[in-house]
Design a protein around this motif. Structure first.
Motif, PDB file in Angstrom:
ATOM      1  N   ILE A  69       6.992  -5.444  17.982  1.00  0.00           N
ATOM      2  CA  ILE A  69       5.660  -5.597  17.403  1.00  0.00           C
ATOM      3  C   ILE A  69       5.768  -5.168  15.950  1.00  0.00           C
ATOM      4  O   ILE A  69       6.234  -4.054  15.672  1.00  0.00           O
ATOM      5  N   ALA A  70       5.346  -6.030  15.005  1.00  0.00           N
ATOM      6  CA  ALA A  70       5.569  -5.715  13.600  1.00  0.00           C
ATOM      7  C   ALA A  70       4.394  -6.085  12.716  1.00  0.00           C
ATOM      8  O   ALA A  70       3.773  -7.134  12.900  1.00  0.00           O
ATOM      9  N   THR A  71       4.107  -5.184  11.770  1.00  0.00           N
ATOM     10  CA  THR A  71       3.209  -5.470  10.656  1.00  0.00           C
ATOM     11  C   THR A  71       4.096  -5.577   9.414  1.00  0.00           C
ATOM     12  O   THR A  71       5.323  -5.510   9.519  1.00  0.00           O
ATOM     13  N   ASN A  72       3.497  -5.687   8.238  1.00  0.00           N
ATOM     14  CA  ASN A  72       4.296  -5.741   7.008  1.00  0.00           C
ATOM     15  C   ASN A  72       5.000  -4.423   6.712  1.00  0.00           C
ATOM     16  O   ASN A  72       5.990  -4.406   5.981  1.00  0.00           O
ATOM     17  N   LYS A  73       4.487  -3.302   7.266  1.00  0.00           N
ATOM     18  CA  LYS A  73       5.035  -1.994   6.919  1.00  0.00           C
ATOM     19  C   LYS A  73       5.595  -1.195   8.087  1.00  0.00           C
ATOM     20  O   LYS A  73       6.229  -0.165   7.877  1.00  0.00           O
ATOM     21  N   LEU A  74       5.369  -1.638   9.310  1.00  0.00           N
ATOM     22  CA  LEU A  74       5.752  -0.851  10.479  1.00  0.00           C
ATOM     23  C   LEU A  74       6.229  -1.776  11.595  1.00  0.00           C
ATOM     24  O   LEU A  74       5.683  -2.859  11.780  1.00  0.00           O
ATOM     25  N   LYS A  75       7.241  -1.306  12.324  1.00  0.00           N
ATOM     26  CA  LYS A  75       7.759  -2.079  13.444  1.00  0.00           C
ATOM     27  C   LYS A  75       7.922  -1.149  14.641  1.00  0.00           C
ATOM     28  O   LYS A  75       8.402  -0.027  14.507  1.00  0.00           O
ATOM     29  N   ALA A  76       7.509  -1.612  15.820  1.00  0.00           N
ATOM     30  CA  ALA A  76       7.704  -0.874  17.061  1.00  0.00           C
ATOM     31  C   ALA A  76       8.537  -1.733  17.990  1.00  0.00           C
ATOM     32  O   ALA A  76       8.244  -2.910  18.189  1.00  0.00           O
ATOM     33  N   LYS A  77       9.570  -1.128  18.569  1.00  0.00           N
ATOM     34  CA  LYS A  77      10.404  -1.828  19.541  1.00  0.00           C
ATOM     35  C   LYS A  77      10.276  -1.113  20.879  1.00  0.00           C
ATOM     36  O   LYS A  77      10.543   0.084  20.970  1.00  0.00           O
ATOM     37  N   ILE A  78       9.862  -1.870  21.892  1.00  0.00           N
ATOM     38  CA  ILE A  78       9.724  -1.335  23.242  1.00  0.00           C
ATOM     39  C   ILE A  78      10.948  -1.736  24.044  1.00  0.00           C
ATOM     40  O   ILE A  78      11.228  -2.930  24.200  1.00  0.00           O
ATOM     41  N   ASP A  79      11.675  -0.761  24.551  1.00  0.00           N
ATOM     42  CA  ASP A  79      12.812  -1.021  25.425  1.00  0.00           C
ATOM     43  C   ASP A  79      12.263  -1.503  26.760  1.00  0.00           C
ATOM     44  O   ASP A  79      11.523  -0.786  27.431  1.00  0.00           O
ATOM     45  N   LYS A  80      12.598  -2.716  27.151  1.00  0.00           N
ATOM     46  CA  LYS A  80      12.023  -3.305  28.365  1.00  0.00           C
ATOM     47  C   LYS A  80      12.485  -2.615  29.641  1.00  0.00           C
ATOM     48  O   LYS A  80      11.795  -2.647  30.651  1.00  0.00           O
ATOM     49  N   LYS A  81      13.636  -1.972  29.611  1.00  0.00           N
ATOM     50  CA  LYS A  81      14.139  -1.293  30.797  1.00  0.00           C
ATOM     51  C   LYS A  81      13.446   0.060  31.011  1.00  0.00           C
ATOM     52  O   LYS A  81      13.018   0.372  32.107  1.00  0.00           O
ATOM     53  N   THR A  82      13.317   0.846  29.939  1.00  0.00           N
ATOM     54  CA  THR A  82      12.773   2.205  30.074  1.00  0.00           C
ATOM     55  C   THR A  82      11.319   2.328  29.635  1.00  0.00           C
ATOM     56  O   THR A  82      10.637   3.267  30.017  1.00  0.00           O
ATOM     57  N   GLY A  83      10.865   1.411  28.782  1.00  0.00           N
ATOM     58  CA  GLY A  83       9.536   1.523  28.196  1.00  0.00           C
ATOM     59  C   GLY A  83       9.510   2.428  26.983  1.00  0.00           C
ATOM     60  O   GLY A  83       8.468   2.646  26.383  1.00  0.00           O
ATOM     61  N   GLY A  84      10.651   2.977  26.609  1.00  0.00           N
ATOM     62  CA  GLY A  84      10.727   3.833  25.423  1.00  0.00           C
ATOM     63  C   GLY A  84      10.432   3.044  24.160  1.00  0.00           C
ATOM     64  O   GLY A  84      10.796   1.871  24.046  1.00  0.00           O
ATOM     65  N   ILE A  85       9.777   3.691  23.209  1.00  0.00           N
ATOM     66  CA  ILE A  85       9.386   3.023  21.966  1.00  0.00           C
ATOM     67  C   ILE A  85      10.100   3.677  20.794  1.00  0.00           C
ATOM     68  O   ILE A  85      10.180   4.903  20.710  1.00  0.00           O
ATOM     69  N   THR A  86      10.606   2.845  19.884  1.00  0.00           N
ATOM     70  CA  THR A  86      11.173   3.321  18.627  1.00  0.00           C
ATOM     71  C   THR A  86      10.386   2.679  17.496  1.00  0.00           C
ATOM     72  O   THR A  86      10.145   1.478  17.513  1.00  0.00           O
ATOM     73  N   PHE A  87       9.980   3.513  16.517  1.00  0.00           N
ATOM     74  CA  PHE A  87       9.227   3.028  15.360  1.00  0.00           C
ATOM     75  C   PHE A  87      10.136   3.015  14.136  1.00  0.00           C
ATOM     76  O   PHE A  87      10.921   3.942  13.920  1.00  0.00           O
ATOM     77  N   TYR A  88       9.990   1.959  13.322  1.00  0.00           N
ATOM     78  CA  TYR A  88      10.789   1.777  12.117  1.00  0.00           C
ATOM     79  C   TYR A  88       9.873   1.541  10.921  1.00  0.00           C
ATOM     80  O   TYR A  88       8.820   0.922  11.059  1.00  0.00           O
ATOM     81  N   ASP A  89      10.314   1.988   9.733  1.00  0.00           N
ATOM     82  CA  ASP A  89       9.562   1.664   8.519  1.00  0.00           C
ATOM     83  C   ASP A  89       9.970   0.271   8.049  1.00  0.00           C
ATOM     84  O   ASP A  89      10.800  -0.393   8.684  1.00  0.00           O
ATOM     85  N   LYS A  90       9.397  -0.170   6.919  1.00  0.00           N
ATOM     86  CA  LYS A  90       9.658  -1.545   6.479  1.00  0.00           C
ATOM     87  C   LYS A  90      11.097  -1.768   6.027  1.00  0.00           C
ATOM     88  O   LYS A  90      11.561  -2.896   5.984  1.00  0.00           O
ATOM     89  N   GLU A  91      11.838  -0.686   5.734  1.00  0.00           N
ATOM     90  CA  GLU A  91      13.247  -0.811   5.383  1.00  0.00           C
ATOM     91  C   GLU A  91      14.149  -0.793   6.616  1.00  0.00           C
ATOM     92  O   GLU A  91      15.357  -0.919   6.511  1.00  0.00           O
TER      93      GLU A  91
END
Length: 117
Positions: A69-91
């Motif tokens: 899931i991504a906006t221009n400044k933030l991205k969230a990745k949901i691990d489909k196996k565990t449901g864990g979420i990692t957030f990333y900045d625009k870089e």
């Protein structure tokens, strides 16, 4: 086959024995919700003011490993196996990474900070 449901500013994904929801509040803020119920509580957030929510464009992409899931400044990745979420900045730098071991758990706590009228 698409495993998530996109509705308005939220993306919901079934994980373990519950539902995980990421709400895009604005291009810098995503709210994460988890429930073991069939639907999410509709109570107003104590942490986000109404003006935190804007009509922000965002994308959702799914591959065999994750939902992104991504906006221009933030991205969230949901691990489909565990449901864990990692957030990333625009870089692409990790801002926050959730470690999920042995699944998620949820405990119901009394809500504080609400009017008792």
């Amino acid at each position: 086959m698409k495993m998530y449901k996109r509705e308005g500013n939220s993306v919901t994904y079934p994980v373990n024995n519950g539902l995980l929801q990421v709400v895009v509040c604005n291009e810098n803020i995503m709210q994460v919700k988890y429930t073991t119920a069939k639907t999410f509580d509709t109570k107003k957030s104590l942490f986000l003011e109404d003006n935190a929510f804007t009509n922000t464009p965002y994308t959702v992409n799914e591959n065999p490993i994750e939902i992104v899931i991504a906006t221009n400044k933030l991205k969230a990745k949901i691990d489909k196996k565990t449901g864990g979420i990692t957030f990333y900045d625009k870089e692409g730098k990790v801002i926050l990474k959730e470690v999920v071991e042995n699944g998620r758990s949820q405990e119901t706590l009394p809500q504080t900070g609400t009017d008792k009228k």
